[in-house]
Design an enzyme around this catalytic site. Structure first.
Site, PDB file in Angstrom:
ATOM      1  N   LEU A 164      -1.899  33.157 -38.648  1.00  0.00           N
ATOM      2  CA  LEU A 164      -2.679  33.480 -40.112  1.00  0.00           C
ATOM      3  C   LEU A 164      -2.107  32.367 -41.466  1.00  0.00           C
ATOM      4  O   LEU A 164      -2.256  31.147 -41.059  1.00  0.00           O
ATOM      5  CB  LEU A 164      -0.856  34.067 -40.637  1.00  0.00           C
ATOM      6  N   SER A 165      -4.103  32.534 -42.014  1.00  0.00           N
ATOM      7  CA  SER A 165      -3.995  31.024 -42.806  1.00  0.00           C
ATOM      8  C   SER A 165      -4.411  29.857 -42.243  1.00  0.00           C
ATOM      9  O   SER A 165      -5.445  29.827 -41.148  1.00  0.00           O
ATOM     10  CB  SER A 165      -3.055  31.201 -44.015  1.00  0.00           C
TER      11      SER A 165
END
Length: 340
Positions: A164-165
């Site tokens: 994520l991210s």
């Protein structure tokens, strides 16, 4: 000097790592390494176990894992990489990865960032020294995977990664650098491999995306994996209202992997679902090789299921674990063929 305006939210994510020189926190700091008979494990309330010695650790990361009991035969391995301001234990509790692992019989490996490496707990995906083959944080994650393969009965044909991210950008680096290792991977709210070379250029591309041509994106992968005989299946997830990482980065990721695969830049097969759309690209045999999942009205975070009325985040991790029309972990388990 760059002439763009950096939103305060983006600056909180990365600029601190510019103000604190890396020399103050050496990336190759030696760790105390117990003997193999003392490979200590510290259990946590979330069922994750910390492995205190797993081999070389050039990026000075933590390793935590969950291995379900009673699994017969080789099991898949899912590598999970959290985002900025997050840690493995909270991320796991909010995302439900170990619950899925227990249900379906696969192992989960978390790499966790340390404050001494990045004050916002971001993986340093924008520093070339951290994403070079067998060096830096990338090298540490590779060592963790090899440790799991040695110690547990892992199916080498089913090693997968989700990030994520900043963790998504690091997942992209793993897929690009070790294509022979992974069967598939997912980049959620992340960026394509090679999108930046320092913190300031990272802020720029996060904010605005990049105008780099598709063949240039593809060349970045070919440069680090010139002898690749195959590439993993790649899943890109992004919210169309993401104010932290521009959705333009999802399009750049698609361009990168289409070019690597030498596939035409077509729109792909469109499938609509409540709350978003999915575009799929297939090979000549009809197998999915690339997908883009776009969530309508969704911001920056990991989608984890139906919207709950009155839901409020309990901590910094949950700020980026968000209710949505679909759960990314559950959909990936199905798409990767892990569902029992």
């Amino acid at each position: 000097m760059m002439n763009f305006k950096v939103p305060s939210r983006l600056r909180r994510l990365l600029v601190d790592s510019v103000e604190l020189p890396q020399l103050k926190f050496p990336m190759t700091r030696p760790l105390a390494q117990p003997s193999r008979r003392r490979i200590s494990a510290r259990p946590t309330p979330q069922r994750l176990t910390e492995i205190l010695w797993f081999g070389r650790n050039p990026g000075d990361l933590r390793m935590l894992e969950y291995v379900p009991p009673g699994v017969k035969g080789p099991m898949p391995l899912v590598v999970v990489l959290h985002g900025c301001h997050q840690n493995a234990e909270d991320f796991d509790r909010a995302s439900g990865w170990t619950t899925l692992a227990r249900q379906h019989g696969f192992a989960v490996l978390y790499a966790e960032q340390k404050l001494s490496n990045n004050p916002n707990l971001c993986f340093n995906w924008f520093r070339p020294s951290m994403v070079t083959r067998d060096r830096g944080e990338l090298g540490s994650i590779r060592e963790m995977i090899d440790f799991s393969r040695r110690v547990h009965t892992i199916d080498d044909s089913k090693i997968l990664v989700m990030g994520l991210s900043a963790g998504g950008a690091m997942a992209a680096a793993l897929l690009a650098t070790y294509p022979e290792l992974f069967a598939a991977g997912a980049v959620i709210g992340g960026l394509p491999f090679g999108a930046a070379r320092d913190a300031m250029s990272a802020l720029d591309v996060m904010n605005r995306g990049s105008t780099r041509a598709a063949e240039k994106w593809g060349e970045l992968v070919r440069e680090v994996s010139p002898d690749a005989e195959r590439y993993p299946v790649v899943s890109i997830w992004h919210g169309d209202e993401d104010e932290v990482v521009s959705v333009a980065n999802a399009e750049a990721s698609i361009a990168q992997w289409l070019d690597v695969r030498d596939r035409p830049r077509i729109k792909g097969r469109l499938r609509l679902f409540e709350g978003g759309e999915r575009r799929e690209w297939r090979d000549d045999y009809g197998n999915i090789i690339l997908e883009l999942v776009t969530l309508n009205g969704f911001g920056h975070g990991l989608p984890v299921g139906p919207v709950i009325e009155g839901w409020e985040p309990a901590n910094d991790t949950e700020r980026y674990i968000l209710p949505a029309a679909v759960s990314a972990p559950e959909q990936l388990v199905k798409g990767w063929g892990l569902a029992a």
